[in-house]
Design a protein around this motif. Structure first.
Motif, short mmCIF file in Angstrom:
data_model
loop_
_atom_site.label_atom_id
_atom_site.label_comp_id
_atom_site.label_asym_id
_atom_site.label_seq_id
_atom_site.Cartn_x
_atom_site.Cartn_y
_atom_site.Cartn_z
N SER A 11 77.42 -23.18 98.31
CA SER A 11 77.12 -22.20 99.06
C SER A 11 77.78 -21.93 100.26
CB SER A 11 75.47 -22.41 99.40
OG SER A 11 75.01 -21.67 100.42
N LEU A 12 77.68 -20.77 100.71
CA LEU A 12 78.59 -20.44 102.23
C LEU A 12 77.73 -21.27 103.01
CD1 LEU A 12 79.26 -16.51 101.82
CD2 LEU A 12 80.59 -18.50 102.24
N SER A 13 76.33 -21.10 103.00
CA SER A 13 75.75 -21.93 104.05
C SER A 13 76.02 -23.34 104.50
CB SER A 13 74.25 -21.77 103.75
OG SER A 13 73.88 -22.69 102.55
N GLN A 14 76.83 -23.71 103.48
CA GLN A 14 77.43 -25.52 103.57
C GLN A 14 78.68 -25.48 103.91
OE1 GLN A 14 76.00 -26.42 99.43
NE2 GLN A 14 74.70 -27.80 100.46
N VAL A 15 79.38 -24.17 104.38
CA VAL A 15 81.03 -24.41 104.41
C VAL A 15 81.25 -25.13 105.89
CG1 VAL A 15 81.38 -22.45 103.02
CG2 VAL A 15 81.03 -21.97 105.43
N HIS A 16 80.23 -25.19 106.71
CA HIS A 16 80.32 -25.59 107.95
C HIS A 16 80.52 -27.39 107.98
CE1 HIS A 16 75.96 -26.33 107.36
NE2 HIS A 16 75.97 -27.25 108.24
N LEU A 17 79.93 -27.76 106.79
CA LEU A 17 80.21 -29.02 106.40
C LEU A 17 81.51 -29.66 105.96
CD1 LEU A 17 76.76 -29.76 104.45
CD2 LEU A 17 77.21 -30.41 106.86
N SER A 18 82.05 -28.69 105.14
CA SER A 18 83.29 -28.95 104.70
C SER A 18 84.49 -28.75 105.84
CB SER A 18 83.59 -27.69 103.71
OG SER A 18 85.01 -27.79 102.94
N GLN A 48 85.04 -13.19 113.45
CA GLN A 48 83.79 -14.01 114.10
C GLN A 48 82.71 -14.23 113.14
OE1 GLN A 48 84.07 -14.72 117.07
NE2 GLN A 48 82.12 -15.67 117.36
N PHE A 49 82.62 -13.50 112.13
CA PHE A 49 81.50 -14.15 111.20
C PHE A 49 81.95 -15.35 110.37
CE2 PHE A 49 80.22 -13.88 106.69
CZ PHE A 49 78.88 -14.03 106.89
N VAL A 50 83.18 -15.30 109.88
CA VAL A 50 83.89 -16.74 109.23
C VAL A 50 83.82 -17.55 110.24
CG1 VAL A 50 86.12 -17.40 108.18
CG2 VAL A 50 85.40 -15.15 107.66
N ARG A 51 84.30 -17.42 111.48
CA ARG A 51 84.17 -18.54 112.41
C ARG A 51 82.79 -19.06 112.65
NH1 ARG A 51 88.39 -19.05 115.66
NH2 ARG A 51 89.04 -17.07 115.29
N GLN A 52 81.77 -18.20 112.93
CA GLN A 52 80.58 -18.73 112.78
C GLN A 52 79.94 -19.73 111.64
OE1 GLN A 52 78.29 -18.48 115.46
NE2 GLN A 52 80.00 -17.81 116.42
N LEU A 53 80.45 -19.16 110.58
CA LEU A 53 80.16 -19.69 109.22
C LEU A 53 80.57 -21.41 109.39
CD1 LEU A 53 80.84 -17.43 106.33
CD2 LEU A 53 78.67 -18.43 107.08
N LEU A 54 81.84 -21.30 110.09
CA LEU A 54 82.56 -22.82 110.09
C LEU A 54 82.03 -23.42 111.21
CD1 LEU A 54 86.31 -21.54 109.51
CD2 LEU A 54 84.78 -22.40 107.57
N HIS A 111 79.03 -23.52 112.65
CA HIS A 111 77.61 -23.73 112.92
C HIS A 111 76.85 -23.52 111.64
CE1 HIS A 111 78.20 -23.15 117.26
NE2 HIS A 111 78.77 -22.00 116.97
N GLU A 112 75.57 -24.42 111.56
CA GLU A 112 74.83 -24.05 110.35
C GLU A 112 74.10 -22.69 110.31
OE1 GLU A 112 71.32 -26.47 108.05
OE2 GLU A 112 71.95 -27.41 110.01
#
Length: 536
Positions: free
Chosen positions: A273-280, A146-152, A154-155
């Protein structure tokens, strides 16, 4: 453990009460503080009864050494001296009780019962905490997912430092480079009917992708994404787009050759940064949409022109009059050619899947119209998931599969029904020739039922009767629809800056209306708007 320098006192204390009945076992004895300290470091004791006044290391020094070593055993101090300083020191060291010699049996038993209760409660609390910890550990993979899913998706709303600490808790290493890969098994739902089979193949693909990428130096977190996608969050010490493409292509080739499974992979840009993986992740999903135009079983790298093509406006070049003409003639070669041309136009314009589906529905509408106007019937359950062919439409993943589906639609649905109508309808050839006459001559103002009957060498009344019966429209209604449909196409093609009034006159005359005002009234009656609104 009992600690006292007087041997006889230790023995007296051991035999004074029934320790077992109170829930205790005397494990050890010590005659001085040094011996007791060594035992305490090597064994666990719930309770230590210790004399304060001993030579060498006193009882107070012994307990202070225990606390320094983080040994939290319960302590009962005993002493022959009723000195306030001793009592205060005992309290500061966390002693449970402070008893004077000679020991009163009742006081000792009271102290032991109370300490036994404290130990039992602490044991229950410890067991509860252990249970909670075990449950948390068992649930950790799900929480991590769920943590990984949220990273992907949402910002992040927290600072990057906090995000990194959360990642470390889930054993996700901090990497210099992150990139997200999205994989889709081609024709998954079409090839495998059961959800259990689909899950099994997705599981196999996830394992192979993870193994291939980790062999290439990546750290991977693989989860199930939306729409049966497999999503891989990867971290690399360093990597270029070409190296990442090669890794993905190696995995795709392995899956294709060894598992006989076609798969399409797409990846976004790299971020630090991990905070940018949602962009990728968002970029990889955009790139994967190109599969509909470019075809599957390949690796697609995100480029900026993917967004521009997605947002491009594409007007499908479907001329309804021409399409209906070749469908009514049952000219399969012409229909297939038109399907090919429309699909090629989609590819050349890199149209979105939504636009392609609009073209698909237009073609279905044309086929349905041709069937119904000839008095035919649509298949049972058509335009619902009850019909197998219509159900397949939801699984179309590429323009090529859409092209094949349309050819099947016209062959198995449209032309079959139109062919079945021929022996059942007397006068079908006459009606067909009449509709052909209208489509060729509609621009002539002089087109009438009588003139068409003369051309076809039939009685006007008979032509009127069978035309209405087989098309559901009168001759003039059919003629009007053809003229107005053509007028709509012409109006949409008018370049900006042209005089509205002059253009309406030109269009009305080109579709067989000498009076532009009458043309405007007919146009509004059919489409609900006046022609001038189309030009604005």
């Amino acid at each position: 453990m009992i600690v006292d320098d007087e041997y006889y006192f230790r023995k007296l204390l051991i035999h004074l009460i029934d320790w077992t009945q109170l829930g205790y076992v005397i494990e050890d004895e010590a005659e001085n503080g040094s011996q007791a300290l060594e035992l305490a470091h090597n064994h666990h004791y719930d309770l230590i009864i210790v004399d304060i006044n001993m030579p060498g290391i006193t009882g107070l020094d012994f307990v202070e050494a225990l606390r320094t070593a983080n040994i939290e055993a319960k302590v009962i101090f005993i002493t022959s001296y009723d000195i306030f300083e001793y009592a205060r020191a005992a309290v500061s060291l966390g002693a449970s009780y402070y008893l004077l010699k000679p020991i009163d049996e009742d006081e000792l038993m009271k102290a032991l019962v109370e300490i036994r209760g404290d130990l039992d409660r602490e044991l229950e609390d410890t067991d509860y905490l252990i249970t909670l910890k075990e449950q948390a550990e068992r649930a950790k993979p799900l929480i991590k997912d769920q943590f990984v899913r949220q990273l992907l998706l949402h910002e992040p709303s927290v600072q990057p430092e906090i995000l990194e600490r959360q990642a470390e808790y889930y054993h996700i290493p901090i990497s210099p480079i992150y990139v997200v890969i999205v994989a889709e098994i081609d024709q998954l739902n079409h090839r495998f009917n059961k959800e259990e089979e689909r899950q099994l193949w997705r599981f196999a693909v996830k394992n192979i992708l993870q193994e291939s990428l980790e062999t290439g130096g990546a750290y991977c977190e693989v989860i199930d994404g939306e729409d049966n996608h497999v999503v891989v969050l990867t971290g690399f010490p360093q990597i270029t787009d070409s190296e990442l493409y090669t890794l993905c292509e190696h995995a795709r080739t392995f899956i294709d050759h060894r598992m006989k499974l076609r798969i399409t992979l797409a990846f976004g840009q790299t971020y630090e940064s991990l905070s940018q993986v949602h962009l990728s992740y968002s970029e990889s999903v955009h790139a994967l949409k190109q599969k509909f135009i470019n075809g599957g079983n390949q690796v697609i790298a995100y480029t900026h022109d993917h967004i521009s093509s997605e947002d491009a406006i594409f007007s499908p070049p479907l001329n309804r009059v021409e399409w209906l003409r070749v469908i009514r003639q049952r000219n399969r070669e012409e229909v297939v050619l038109k399907v090919d041309e429309s699909c090629m136009e989609l590819i050349n314009n890199r149209a979105s899947k939504e636009t392609a589906l609009f073209v698909l529905m237009e073609c279905i509408s044309l086929g349905n119209t041709a069937i119904l106007e000839q008095g035919g019937t649509l298949p049972v359950g058509w335009m619902t998931d009850r019909h197998p062919l219509f159900q397949q439409m939801h699984g179309l993943e590429t323009v090529t599969s859409m092209q094949q589906w349309l050819v099947t639609f016209f062959d198995d649905i449209v032309f079959r029904e139109l062919d079945d109508q021929l022996p059942r309808r007397r006068g079908s050839d006459i009606v067909f020739k009449a509709t052909e006459y209208i489509e060729k001559q509609f621009s002539q103002e002089s087109v009438t039922l009588q003139q068409a009957a003369r051309e076809l060498s039939v009685n006007p009344s008979y032509l009127s009767h069978i035309f209405k019966k087989e098309t559901g429209k009168s001759f003039i209604e059919f003629l009007t629809d053809v003229r107005l449909d053509k007028a709509m196409e012409l109006l949409k093609d008018v370049p900006h800056g042209t005089s509205v009034s002059l253009k309406i006159v030109d269009v009305s005359q080109s579709v067989g209306y000498a009076d532009p005002y009458y043309f405007s009234r007919c146009f509004k009656k059919k489409f609900g708007v006046v022609p001038s609104k189309i030009l604005l």
